[in-house]
Design a protein around this motif. Sequence first.
Motif, PDB file in Angstrom:
ATOM      1  N   LEU A   1      30.934  61.643  35.421  1.00 21.71           N
ATOM      2  CA  LEU A   1      29.781  60.722  35.325  1.00 21.71           C
ATOM      3  C   LEU A   1      29.398  60.722  36.866  1.00 21.71           C
ATOM      4  CD1 LEU A   1      31.552  58.034  33.224  1.00 21.71           C
ATOM      5  CD2 LEU A   1      29.702  59.264  32.616  1.00 21.71           C
ATOM      6  N   GLY A   2      29.998  61.392  37.930  1.00 21.14           N
ATOM      7  CA  GLY A   2      29.586  61.303  39.273  1.00 21.14           C
ATOM      8  C   GLY A   2      30.111  60.477  39.979  1.00 21.14           C
ATOM      9  N   LEU A   3      31.245  59.917  39.482  1.00 20.01           N
ATOM     10  CA  LEU A   3      31.864  58.857  40.461  1.00 20.01           C
ATOM     11  C   LEU A   3      33.278  59.572  40.740  1.00 20.01           C
ATOM     12  CD1 LEU A   3      31.741  55.461  38.311  1.00 20.01           C
ATOM     13  CD2 LEU A   3      30.371  56.421  39.901  1.00 20.01           C
TER      14      LEU A   3
ATOM     15  N   PHE B   1      41.083  55.259  40.702  1.00 19.34           N
ATOM     16  CA  PHE B   1      40.355  54.460  41.893  1.00 19.34           C
ATOM     17  C   PHE B   1      39.190  55.365  42.066  1.00 19.34           C
ATOM     18  CE2 PHE B   1      40.645  52.577  46.040  1.00 19.34           C
ATOM     19  CZ  PHE B   1      40.603  51.329  45.529  1.00 19.34           C
ATOM     20  N   PRO B   2      38.269  55.401  41.165  1.00 18.40           N
ATOM     21  CA  PRO B   2      37.117  56.153  41.308  1.00 18.40           C
ATOM     22  C   PRO B   2      36.091  55.637  42.523  1.00 18.40           C
ATOM     23  CG  PRO B   2      36.944  55.160  39.589  1.00 18.40           C
ATOM     24  CD  PRO B   2      38.306  55.168  40.037  1.00 18.40           C
ATOM     25  N   SER B   3      35.514  56.197  43.275  1.00 17.88           N
ATOM     26  CA  SER B   3      34.668  55.721  44.415  1.00 17.88           C
ATOM     27  C   SER B   3      33.170  55.534  43.489  1.00 17.88           C
ATOM     28  CB  SER B   3      34.152  56.928  45.230  1.00 17.88           C
ATOM     29  OG  SER B   3      33.294  56.751  46.146  1.00 17.88           O
ATOM     30  N   ILE B   4      32.521  54.361  43.911  1.00 18.19           N
ATOM     31  CA  ILE B   4      31.272  54.039  43.358  1.00 18.19           C
ATOM     32  C   ILE B   4      30.122  54.062  44.386  1.00 18.19           C
ATOM     33  CG2 ILE B   4      32.181  52.813  41.147  1.00 18.19           C
ATOM     34  CD1 ILE B   4      31.066  50.773  44.189  1.00 18.19           C
ATOM     35  N   GLN B   5      30.394  54.457  45.454  1.00 17.76           N
ATOM     36  CA  GLN B   5      29.539  54.474  46.618  1.00 17.76           C
ATOM     37  C   GLN B   5      28.136  55.251  46.015  1.00 17.76           C
ATOM     38  OE1 GLN B   5      31.369  55.888  50.100  1.00 17.76           O
ATOM     39  NE2 GLN B   5      33.311  55.157  49.383  1.00 17.76           N
ATOM     40  N   SER B   6      28.241  56.268  45.375  1.00 17.06           N
ATOM     41  CA  SER B   6      26.977  56.789  45.178  1.00 17.06           C
ATOM     42  C   SER B   6      26.068  55.912  44.318  1.00 17.06           C
ATOM     43  CB  SER B   6      27.246  58.065  44.024  1.00 17.06           C
ATOM     44  OG  SER B   6      27.692  57.626  42.855  1.00 17.06           O
TER      45      SER B   6
ATOM     46  N   GLU C   1      36.654  48.538  49.493  1.00 11.46           N
ATOM     47  CA  GLU C   1      35.115  48.604  49.258  1.00 11.46           C
ATOM     48  C   GLU C   1      34.701  50.024  48.856  1.00 11.46           C
ATOM     49  OE1 GLU C   1      32.097  47.581  48.050  1.00 11.46           O
ATOM     50  OE2 GLU C   1      32.443  45.917  49.349  1.00 11.46           O
ATOM     51  N   GLY C   2      33.819  50.013  47.847  1.00 11.70           N
ATOM     52  CA  GLY C   2      33.355  51.386  47.453  1.00 11.70           C
ATOM     53  C   GLY C   2      34.164  51.933  46.429  1.00 11.70           C
ATOM     54  N   PHE C   3      34.995  51.417  45.763  1.00  9.72           N
ATOM     55  CA  PHE C   3      36.006  51.950  44.951  1.00  9.72           C
ATOM     56  C   PHE C   3      36.007  50.699  43.774  1.00  9.72           C
ATOM     57  CE2 PHE C   3      37.471  54.100  48.711  1.00  9.72           C
ATOM     58  CZ  PHE C   3      37.335  55.390  48.206  1.00  9.72           C
ATOM     59  N   ILE C   4      36.672  51.139  42.505  1.00  8.57           N
ATOM     60  CA  ILE C   4      36.983  50.316  41.451  1.00  8.57           C
ATOM     61  C   ILE C   4      38.287  50.818  40.835  1.00  8.57           C
ATOM     62  CG2 ILE C   4      34.705  49.694  40.819  1.00  8.57           C
ATOM     63  CD1 ILE C   4      34.874  51.792  38.398  1.00  8.57           C
ATOM     64  N   ARG C   5      39.068  49.838  40.391  1.00  6.21           N
ATOM     65  CA  ARG C   5      40.249  50.215  39.673  1.00  6.21           C
ATOM     66  C   ARG C   5      40.228  50.284  38.408  1.00  6.21           C
ATOM     67  NH1 ARG C   5      45.761  46.568  39.274  1.00  6.21           N
ATOM     68  NH2 ARG C   5      44.717  45.980  37.231  1.00  6.21           N
ATOM     69  N   ALA C   6      40.588  51.349  37.707  1.00  6.77           N
ATOM     70  CA  ALA C   6      40.532  51.164  36.170  1.00  6.77           C
ATOM     71  C   ALA C   6      42.078  51.873  35.701  1.00  6.77           C
ATOM     72  CB  ALA C   6      39.562  52.337  36.014  1.00  6.77           C
ATOM     73  N   SER C   7      42.389  50.955  34.955  1.00 10.97           N
ATOM     74  CA  SER C   7      43.919  51.156  34.349  1.00 10.97           C
ATOM     75  C   SER C   7      43.707  52.030  33.002  1.00 10.97           C
ATOM     76  CB  SER C   7      44.433  49.804  34.062  1.00 10.97           C
ATOM     77  OG  SER C   7      45.732  50.026  33.412  1.00 10.97           O
ATOM     78  N   TYR C   8      44.746  52.978  33.262  1.00  9.23           N
ATOM     79  CA  TYR C   8      44.931  53.621  31.901  1.00  9.23           C
ATOM     80  C   TYR C   8      46.071  53.478  31.127  1.00  9.23           C
ATOM     81  CZ  TYR C   8      46.959  57.064  35.306  1.00  9.23           C
ATOM     82  OH  TYR C   8      47.889  57.594  36.167  1.00  9.23           O
ATOM     83  N   CYS C   9      46.222  52.038  30.857  1.00  4.61           N
ATOM     84  CA  CYS C   9      47.188  51.459  29.962  1.00  4.61           C
ATOM     85  C   CYS C   9      46.790  51.228  28.501  1.00  4.61           C
ATOM     86  CB  CYS C   9      47.791  50.111  30.528  1.00  4.61           C
ATOM     87  SG  CYS C   9      48.664  50.334  32.066  1.00  4.61           S
TER      88      CYS C   9
END
Length: 390
Positions: free
Chosen positions: A311-313, A325-330, A361-369
């Motif tokens: 997705l480009g993240l 913990f992908p970056s969403i800075q883009s 800042e510039g990241f989000i946390r996504a759980s894969y539980c």
Amino acid sequence: MINYKNILSSTVQEIKPSGIRKFFDIANTMEDVISLGVGEPDFRTPWQVRSAGIHSLEQSNTRYTSNKGLEALREEISVYTKRKYDVSYNPQTEILVTVGGSEAIDMALRAITEPGDEIIIPQPSYVCYEPITRLSGGVPVIINTKAENDFKVTPEELKQAISPRTKALILPYPCNPTGGIMEREDLEKLAEILKDTDIIVISDEIYAELTFDNIKHTSTASIPGMKERTILINGFSKTFSMTGWRLGYACAPEPLLNEITKIHQYAIMCAPTVSQYAAIEALRSCDDVVRDMVEEYDMRRKLIVKGFNQLGLTCREPKGAFYAFPSIQSTGLTSEEFCERLLYSKKVAVVPGTAFGESGEGFIRASYCYSLLHIEKALHLIGEFLEELK
């Protein structure tokens, strides 16, 4: 009329509410939200563990236990830490059973912290370390770990953070939210810096069994010269899918554990009795169950990391825990803006990286539980969201 601001502790008033809870509270007001926000295993507590808890109730084992916990449980913890991490602890004098790992962290900090003492905290990291430090009268000293270092604490960063007032270093690995780990050689480098100091290490190893790519977790206490200065924190919530049972433990040298136990005696008395009986069974018989859960997490990990990158993240591959913990800075959005807009427009809940410190800042946390299907659906909706941003 009472002015509560004059009554309440100024320290407590200055502490911000958990950034995680903020987004959960919003999501709870909405229907059909797809969440990647909760750091809670979606697996049931293994049947043999639930059965042991039920059996303890049938046997009317519902009274207080020793402050330190059931002797049989402390003995099993001792066997477990030796078997898994090659660290020996005396079950009579060096192990305390707590109400989750969070209580153990709180008590450890309160037991060692004088007003003005500095506590080194790597961030992004679990939300409780900095507030509890402040509540204990300590001064948080933040190490902003970096993605290019896989969010590890480097020797250079540690040296720079140490001052004459440094009392302790918190090592939260495997790390929530980054999925970063510290391998043996990483810990050995830090041990070399700490060896001639009186700095205590609070090693939060709650995700110790959740490591991937055939990497075996190394406990901080297993590094030569570190056991005498380490308070090892662990528990049952993540490894054995026992979040609601509220059970953890602290292992430490006797002089440290004696003082930690005093706080536990007055604040808590003892951990839940039923949970303690269940935990004995978890330590004795659940290796295969845990192995199966880790294999499932590994499949989910690969799916979510691949999905975010497609997705480009940009998303580094986490080596531990169960978070990406992908970056969403883009996107040009802040972490909070991204999460709020995603939640309201697509009903997908993730957590802003800033909930875990300013360096998030510039990241989000996504759980894969969550199931593979659940993750795929969330990724699809995030993809739609990103297209609409263009």
